[in-house]
Scaffold this motif. Structure first.
Motif: not given
Length: 372
Positions: A70, A239, A242-243, A73, A13
């Motif tokens: 990240s 994160g 975003v996922a 995510a 991310v």
């Protein structure tokens, strides 16, 4: 639409770091992907990351938050395990290094015989609950803890913790403690939630347990790092959001590849998700730059943390709502990765206190603490 499309290789991310810096996270993210559900493996990864991850305010705050985002995510529980370990390292560094050095050396053996070198997996426990009190006192010239601390996530699997306790003279202070010391016991958390099942939070009991003070009364909450750490938690929420967004985009693409183009409603929701995440990521980037420039080391740091945390929590809830409405019940019923992420994330963002946090921000704004 009843299926999502998860990427085979996890992606970082990006907040503001260069692609080259983010490329270096590839191995870590693959290890996280392989370790989903394996708490010892995720703790081992946290220890490895803790050796090299940047500290907030040291010039690479955005990269620190990208690591947290990240990892989350890939798996929300993995982010929930990593974040307090990195926060504990930052707290010890912010305490000036002296307490950490003492905790790691033999010099401490005559007053804290049960302590161990500064290594292993760490947690941060600052929550309180009615009827449960942890108190710090003096016994034969050393600091000891007595009482109970609630909401201690996977405490029995950790080695050490930074925690807060009440002082005899009033107020609260932070301490480093060895969770393997005599006098530490762990209550069964009786965790019934389907969210964050790998990271149950229970009560830890302390009976005359030696501890190392970190700063004085109030230092833990007054330091700018308290606000910075709070934004680190929000980076994990980012994160997760975003996922969820990526799984939605993947589901739309998979359907389109099968001949079913997304309708206007599905595209409108994807557009809203895009601008929500874009604005949030820009806010994280701006805030990281301000922290590294020394602009958020004073009273305004907590106001900014409340803004970022509130924005991230609202984004998570809105994106979860939009995606679940569009994808329907299918993924929740039949896609274990999607269902786990939604359950984990829904519980994790409850660390944000909603309107109570907005009331805090409103009080600070009323006193003139705002940028507008």
């Amino acid at each position: 639409m009843n299926a999502t499309c998860e990427p085979r290789s996890p992606r970082a991310v990006r907040i503001s770091s260069s692609p080259a810096e983010l490329a270096g996270l590839g191995t870590l993210l693959k290890c996280v992907q392989a370790g989903v559900g394996d708490v010892p493996a995720l703790l081992a990864l946290a220890k490895d990351v803790g050796d090299t991850a940047p500290r907030p305010g040291a010039g690479r705050t955005a990269l620190l938050w990208e690591i947290l985002a990240s990892v989350t995510a890939v798996d929300v529980a993995a982010g929930r395990i990593l974040e307090p370990h990195l926060d504990a390292a930052a707290i010890l560094a912010q305490a000036g290094g002296a307490a950490a050095a003492d905790f790691a050396s033999d010099r401490v053996s005559d007053r804290v015989p049960d302590s161990v070198p500064f290594e292993g997996a760490w947690g941060v426990f600052a929550a309180e609950a009615p009827g449960l009190t942890l108190e710090a006192g003096d016994a034969a010239g050393r600091t000891v803890l007595n009482g109970s601390k609630p909401w201690c996530s996977i405490a029995a699997q950790l080695d050490h913790a930074v925690l807060t306790a009440r002082l005899a003279g009033g107020g609260r202070a932070a301490f480093a403690v060895n969770l393997h010391a005599a006098g530490v016991s762990f209550a069964d958390p009786k965790w019934t939630s389907l969210g964050l099942r790998e990271v149950p939070s229970g009560t830890v009991h302390f009976e005359a347990v030696p501890a190392i003070p970190l700063g004085g009364a109030g230092w833990y909450y007054q330091r700018p790092g308290f606000a910075w750490g709070g934004i680190g938690v929000a980076a994990c929420w980012l994160g997760g959001a975003v996922a969820v967004a990526r799984s939605y985009q993947g589901a739309l693409q998979k359907a389109a590849d099968g001949g079913r183009e997304p309708d206007q409603l599905a595209l409108a929701h994807l557009g809203e998700i895009d601008r929500t995440l874009a604005a949030l990521i820009q806010y994280f980037a701006r805030t990281a730059a301000r922290i590294d420039a020394g602009e958020l080391s004073g009273p305004g740091a907590w106001s900014e943390a409340l803004r970022v945390r509130g924005g991230a929590a609202a984004a998570v809830e809105r994106i979860q709502t939009l995606v679940s409405q569009n994808l329907g019940p299918g993924p929740l019923a039949f896609d274990p990765r999607y269902a786990k992420r939604m359950a984990d994330l829904s519980l994790y963002i409850r660390q944000h206190h909603g309107m109570r946090d907005d009331a805090q921000l409103g009080a600070l704004t009323f006193k003139g603490g705002h940028p507008w």
